[in-house]
Structure formats: structure tokens, C-alpha cells
Design a protein around this motif. Sequence first.
Motif, mmCIF file in Angstrom:
data_model
loop_
_atom_site.group_PDB
_atom_site.id
_atom_site.type_symbol
_atom_site.label_atom_id
_atom_site.label_comp_id
_atom_site.label_asym_id
_atom_site.label_seq_id
_atom_site.Cartn_x
_atom_site.Cartn_y
_atom_site.Cartn_z
ATOM 1 N N PRO A 35 -5.476 2.513 -12.130
ATOM 2 C CA PRO A 35 -5.611 3.961 -12.361
ATOM 3 C C PRO A 35 -7.064 4.420 -12.282
ATOM 4 C CG PRO A 35 -5.185 2.799 -14.424
ATOM 5 C CD PRO A 35 -5.037 1.786 -13.342
ATOM 6 N N ARG A 36 -7.248 5.676 -11.901
ATOM 7 C CA ARG A 36 -8.558 6.309 -11.863
ATOM 8 C C ARG A 36 -8.674 7.300 -13.015
ATOM 9 N NH1 ARG A 36 -6.936 6.870 -6.083
ATOM 10 N NH2 ARG A 36 -6.395 9.047 -6.477
ATOM 11 N N LEU A 37 -9.862 7.400 -13.597
ATOM 12 C CA LEU A 37 -10.095 8.441 -14.591
ATOM 13 C C LEU A 37 -10.067 9.802 -13.917
ATOM 14 C CD1 LEU A 37 -12.987 7.077 -16.860
ATOM 15 C CD2 LEU A 37 -10.593 7.437 -17.485
ATOM 16 N N CYS A 38 -10.690 9.872 -12.744
ATOM 17 C CA CYS A 38 -10.709 11.095 -11.966
ATOM 18 C C CYS A 38 -11.126 10.748 -10.547
ATOM 19 C CB CYS A 38 -11.679 12.126 -12.566
ATOM 20 S SG CYS A 38 -13.398 11.559 -12.646
ATOM 21 N N GLY A 39 -11.034 11.699 -9.672
ATOM 22 C CA GLY A 39 -11.486 11.481 -8.310
ATOM 23 C C GLY A 39 -10.398 11.688 -7.277
ATOM 24 N N GLU A 40 -10.825 11.928 -6.049
ATOM 25 C CA GLU A 40 -9.918 12.140 -4.933
ATOM 26 C C GLU A 40 -10.227 11.143 -3.823
ATOM 27 O OE1 GLU A 40 -10.209 16.138 -3.624
ATOM 28 O OE2 GLU A 40 -9.438 16.993 -5.493
ATOM 29 N N VAL A 41 -9.173 10.603 -3.226
ATOM 30 C CA VAL A 41 -9.295 9.671 -2.108
ATOM 31 C C VAL A 41 -8.465 10.214 -0.950
ATOM 32 C CG1 VAL A 41 -8.782 7.348 -1.270
ATOM 33 C CG2 VAL A 41 -9.636 7.679 -3.610
ATOM 34 N N SER A 42 -9.066 10.290 0.214
ATOM 35 C CA SER A 42 -8.297 10.692 1.386
ATOM 36 C C SER A 42 -8.546 9.722 2.524
ATOM 37 C CB SER A 42 -8.643 12.122 1.818
ATOM 38 O OG SER A 42 -9.992 12.225 2.226
ATOM 39 N N ILE A 43 -7.485 9.405 3.235
ATOM 40 C CA ILE A 43 -7.504 8.524 4.397
ATOM 41 C C ILE A 43 -7.216 9.381 5.625
ATOM 42 C CG2 ILE A 43 -6.538 6.440 5.442
ATOM 43 C CD1 ILE A 43 -7.792 5.883 2.714
ATOM 44 N N TYR A 44 -8.193 9.519 6.495
ATOM 45 C CA TYR A 44 -8.045 10.390 7.665
ATOM 46 C C TYR A 44 -7.533 11.772 7.256
ATOM 47 C CZ TYR A 44 -8.807 6.141 10.331
ATOM 48 O OH TYR A 44 -9.350 4.987 10.846
ATOM 49 N N GLY A 45 -8.098 12.276 6.158
ATOM 50 C CA GLY A 45 -7.793 13.637 5.718
ATOM 51 C C GLY A 45 -6.518 13.806 4.937
ATOM 52 N N GLU A 46 -5.813 12.703 4.639
ATOM 53 C CA GLU A 46 -4.540 12.775 3.919
ATOM 54 C C GLU A 46 -4.560 11.835 2.717
ATOM 55 O OE1 GLU A 46 -1.942 14.655 4.596
ATOM 56 O OE2 GLU A 46 -2.395 15.415 6.603
ATOM 57 N N PRO A 47 -3.722 12.080 1.700
ATOM 58 C CA PRO A 47 -3.608 11.133 0.589
ATOM 59 C C PRO A 47 -3.176 9.758 1.085
ATOM 60 C CG PRO A 47 -2.528 13.209 0.047
ATOM 61 C CD PRO A 47 -2.868 13.271 1.504
ATOM 62 N N TYR A 48 -3.599 8.718 0.386
ATOM 63 C CA TYR A 48 -3.275 7.344 0.795
ATOM 64 C C TYR A 48 -1.763 7.140 0.948
ATOM 65 C CZ TYR A 48 -2.430 2.334 0.326
ATOM 66 O OH TYR A 48 -1.973 1.059 0.509
ATOM 67 N N ALA A 49 -0.969 7.748 0.058
ATOM 68 C CA ALA A 49 0.484 7.554 0.097
ATOM 69 C C ALA A 49 1.083 7.958 1.444
ATOM 70 C CB ALA A 49 1.149 8.342 -1.027
ATOM 71 N N ARG A 50 0.448 8.884 2.143
ATOM 72 C CA ARG A 50 0.961 9.327 3.440
ATOM 73 C C ARG A 50 0.389 8.510 4.598
ATOM 74 N NH1 ARG A 50 0.051 15.856 2.872
ATOM 75 N NH2 ARG A 50 1.212 16.163 0.920
ATOM 76 N N GLN A 51 -0.578 7.653 4.292
ATOM 77 C CA GLN A 51 -1.284 6.949 5.364
ATOM 78 C C GLN A 51 -1.224 5.430 5.219
ATOM 79 O OE1 GLN A 51 -2.023 8.669 7.839
ATOM 80 N NE2 GLN A 51 -3.725 10.093 7.597
ATOM 81 N N ARG A 52 -0.272 4.935 4.446
ATOM 82 C CA ARG A 52 -0.207 3.496 4.169
ATOM 83 C C ARG A 52 -0.176 2.656 5.437
ATOM 84 N NH1 ARG A 52 1.074 2.195 -1.161
ATOM 85 N NH2 ARG A 52 1.758 3.969 -2.427
ATOM 86 N N ARG A 53 0.524 3.118 6.450
ATOM 87 C CA ARG A 53 0.643 2.336 7.686
ATOM 88 C C ARG A 53 -0.702 2.135 8.359
ATOM 89 N NH1 ARG A 53 4.966 4.323 11.956
ATOM 90 N NH2 ARG A 53 3.437 3.189 13.196
ATOM 91 N N ARG A 54 -1.633 3.030 8.091
ATOM 92 C CA ARG A 54 -2.921 2.979 8.773
ATOM 93 C C ARG A 54 -3.946 2.141 8.011
ATOM 94 N NH1 ARG A 54 -4.676 8.763 11.135
ATOM 95 N NH2 ARG A 54 -5.928 7.337 12.438
#
Length: 252
Positions: free
Chosen positions: A56-75
Amino acid sequence: MKPSPLTIRNLSVAYRKKPVLRDIEFEAPEGKLIGIVGPNGAGKSTLIKATLGLIPRLCGEVSIYGEPYARQRRRVGYVPQRESVDWDFPTNALDVVMMGRYGHLGWFRRPGRKERAIAMECLDKVGMSAYADRQISQLSGGQQQRIFLARALAQDADLYFMDEPFVGVDAATEKAIVALLGELKEQGKTVLVVHHDLATVEEYFDWLMLLNETIVAFGPVERTFTPEHLQTAYGGKLTLLGRDERSALILG
């Protein structure tokens, strides 16, 4: 404008209320080999795990190619620390590598001839095709690491995270990993590698992140891999020798 392979904003992580990472912000450029270095306990592995949602994160945002990681797992491909894997699990090397293809198959399709051929090709690239039917528990540490690298290759991701892939491996496996990194770079992939051997940083990586709870420096190796930045990251635990001496950096 094309989105960055990885963008992190205001990321903080704590274990039992003790800060491990604070205010992490950066954008990873495309097609680069990026080393992540810092002293023990600096938060290097934590950074990867928080990025992938494994902790877990206390706070923060992560994006993979402009999208949340959950939408980009294949990449995204991930090679964890070898010590974190249950090597007694009853499966062979080929099956482990074929797991890298599951994201391309979806939930209900079983791997077939095509996936097996891809997995065998990836095993061959890391010099392990002769061990395809060998139980993973019967492999040496270096061989196990190569199997996980082959699995990452089979996934055919665009962004890779590797957590200390060089630790505890023999010279042949280290050479195979370096060759694999070069191949991924040639294909335009982005690779972030948690690394501990400062003497090989200039040889292995294009970009470098110096981390110690916060980011000390991030950018091209020639700009970040300096005595000043290293002393800031490691404090008084570092003795720097001249660059003529193969950039040897010795932890005290």
C-alpha cells in the motif's frame, strides 16, 4: 504528446508508521535502461512494489503510459528478487516461462503450440532451453534467475521492473542479463533495475536514480553519477576512488 512509460507523483510509503519513501516524483523516459541505486534500506525495492500495487501507498499517483497500472498490466513485466520466490513450487522451467503469456491469452484460453514455441525461444535466448523440463527446485540460483528473465521476455512487455537481478548469480548469468538488457533497449523497451554494484553503473545503464528515502538525483548517468550525488545518497558510508580506477566505489 506521447505519455511517459512511467510517471510517479507525490508517492510516499511507510512501514509501521516509519517513512520509507517520501514525495517521490519522476518521469521515466522511453527506451532507456535505468538503474536504481542507494544504500540498504533506501526504499529501492519498496519503490517498485508500491508502483505495482504490491504494497500500500500512503499517497501518490502512478501512471503507466498515461493510464492506471490496473489498465496496463499487459504492458508491464516484473522480475522479483530471487529470494522472494517459492522455488519449491512443483513446476518446470517451461511452465514458468509460459506464465508470461497468460496476459495475452485472457482468462479462458489455455496456452497452446504458439505459446510453447515463444516460451522455448525465450529460454533459448537466456541459454536455458536444455532445461525446459527441469523442475525449478533443481536449478541453481543463476539458472532460476534466467528462467524468470525468460518469463519476462515471453510477456513481451513495454516497461520492465527488475529487482536486483544480478545478486548472487554467476558470471555467465550476469553476462546473459547484460545481453538481455541490451536487446530490450534495442527494441525500445524501458527497463528499471534495482542495482547494488556501483562499479558497473556506467557500463550497464543510460539513466540513474540515486535514492535514499527521497530522490537524490535522477537523469542521465553522466550527470547523476557524481561524487557529490553519491555522498549525499550514501552519507559517510562511501569511499570514492578515481574514475581512472574503473569508477570503483567501495561501501564502508
